[in-house]
Design a protein around this motif. Sequence first.
Motif, PDB file in Angstrom:
ATOM      1  N   LYS A  35       0.821  -1.221   0.000  1.00 26.06           N
ATOM      2  CA  LYS A  35       0.000   0.000   0.000  1.00 26.06           C
ATOM      3  C   LYS A  35       0.847   1.261   0.000  1.00 26.06           C
ATOM      4  O   LYS A  35       0.677   2.152  -0.828  1.00 26.06           O
ATOM      5  N   LYS A  36       1.788   1.329   0.933  1.00 28.24           N
ATOM      6  CA  LYS A  36       2.610   2.539   1.025  1.00 28.24           C
ATOM      7  C   LYS A  36       3.604   2.645  -0.129  1.00 28.24           C
ATOM      8  O   LYS A  36       3.912   3.728  -0.591  1.00 28.24           O
ATOM      9  N   SER A  37       4.063   1.489  -0.610  1.00 21.57           N
ATOM     10  CA  SER A  37       5.047   1.489  -1.698  1.00 21.57           C
ATOM     11  C   SER A  37       4.463   2.073  -2.970  1.00 21.57           C
ATOM     12  O   SER A  37       5.143   2.784  -3.715  1.00 21.57           O
ATOM     13  N   PHE A  38       3.195   1.767  -3.255  1.00 17.10           N
ATOM     14  CA  PHE A  38       2.559   2.237  -4.486  1.00 17.10           C
ATOM     15  C   PHE A  38       1.734   3.505  -4.265  1.00 17.10           C
ATOM     16  O   PHE A  38       1.137   4.013  -5.206  1.00 17.10           O
ATOM     17  N   GLY A  39       1.677   3.965  -3.053  1.00 15.92           N
ATOM     18  CA  GLY A  39       0.899   5.172  -2.784  1.00 15.92           C
ATOM     19  C   GLY A  39      -0.582   4.988  -3.022  1.00 15.92           C
ATOM     20  O   GLY A  39      -1.248   5.882  -3.541  1.00 15.92           O
ATOM     21  N   LEU A  40      -1.105   3.835  -2.645  1.00 14.26           N
ATOM     22  CA  LEU A  40      -2.524   3.528  -2.886  1.00 14.26           C
ATOM     23  C   LEU A  40      -3.347   3.987  -1.686  1.00 14.26           C
ATOM     24  O   LEU A  40      -3.793   3.189  -0.858  1.00 14.26           O
ATOM     25  N   ASP A  41      -3.569   5.264  -1.598  1.00  8.36           N
ATOM     26  CA  ASP A  41      -4.315   5.826  -0.472  1.00  8.36           C
ATOM     27  C   ASP A  41      -5.787   6.010  -0.846  1.00  8.36           C
ATOM     28  O   ASP A  41      -6.175   5.882  -2.006  1.00  8.36           O
ATOM     29  N   GLY A  42      -6.580   6.324   0.161  1.00  6.67           N
ATOM     30  CA  GLY A  42      -7.990   6.617  -0.086  1.00  6.67           C
ATOM     31  C   GLY A  42      -8.899   5.409  -0.017  1.00  6.67           C
ATOM     32  O   GLY A  42     -10.076   5.494  -0.394  1.00  6.67           O
TER      33      GLY A  42
END
Length: 431
Positions: free
Chosen positions: A97-104
């Motif tokens: 999640k944090k590696s790909f910036g998949l926020d929201g």
Amino acid sequence: MFLKKLPAISFWFIAVLYIVLLFIGPRVPDNLQKEYCVRNFEIGSVFGHSMNCDSADYMHNSSDPFRLLDKDSIRQPRPGLILLSHLISYPINFIVKKSFGLDGYPKVTSRFNNDGSKYIVNEIFHPKIIYISYLVINLFILYFSIYFFFKIFNLNLFSYKSYQNWIYWFALLIIINNTVNQFLYSPSTKLFNIFLSILTIFYSTEIYKKKKLKLELLFLFLGICMLFYLAFFIPFIIFLFLITINDKKSKISFKLFKLFYLSFIFVIPYSIWFFLIVSINGSFYVSNFENYKMVVWILDYFSANNLALTIYTLLYAYLDFFKKFFISHWFIFILILPFFIFFKKLNFDPENNIYKSVIILTIIYPLFYVLLAHRPLDIISVLIIPFSVIITEFLRNNIQKCFKLRATKIYYSLFFVPFFFWYVSKFGPYS
């Protein structure tokens, strides 16, 4: 030592290379997406895929499995893959999640149907997380299919010695085939056809050998697999048949009890799911019956025509299944050609357990889909799996009768190189 391990390294290098090259795309032109029932996506300038049009629905359900409880859920009869994808999405989400910036995420969005009506979509995970989970599952399906392929020949997948004999490299056909081409990178249940074929052949040979199997666990496993893909009914029927005909000592009453007992174990997992849905909705929705009239079509056809025409139609469809397979897999005639050139006094023992296991699967598998009236090319293409097993066994039994062994190796090597690149680059099939 490295030279001894080189065949094993080469085998898996070819397998991985093929899988990677399949992701170069999309393969379908954008203006033909609707015609071929695909959705194109791209990653950078090189990678991408023409994803099957049903895949988006699998992904939506995996992100919110409660959709399976809807009264008109198309995926309701096959919840297994969706629930498994949902579960393994948690650790994947934690890792990437944090590696790909998949926020929201999680998030809730409003969407509209074609008729303008509004509906709510709940997404626990980013679609990329769900997609990765399906890809991981598909890779494991292929891995375990190769594992059971080697077990059929009493070989250890983890031993480098198992790869030193080139005849076992036909296991690569588990990966290099039309079904994998279309569905490896498309969330779907279709790859289970490959796994169930290999699984059926392996356990059929074990039953023929009268090995002491834990039948309760085997049939419970098949029952659980039915939650993933209803075609696991094929090994269920085959195993019951083989267990019955191979038990020549027991009385008929005991045989019937055994069949009932194993069948009861088999239906337990699906029955639990079925009655859970009925308790919630008051009904169980099977879109294949409601919308596509699978199996039901036979009764409708019989009512509109007669028994003779119904039998003719079924027989024609059954033979057409094999016709389509041989047309799309014409290269198998090239594969069997050396038997007529470089071998003498070939031996084919009809009592060979592997031959018998392959034959019974090859008979029942097409029959199952003919009765469903569902014969897309990706389903038909799975017959390449029993072919890969039978040609391996045939070579194993006759290789000592090859008077041009070096020429035979060169022949198959020269075939494989263009075959590999043709299959990895060819268009489709998409159905």
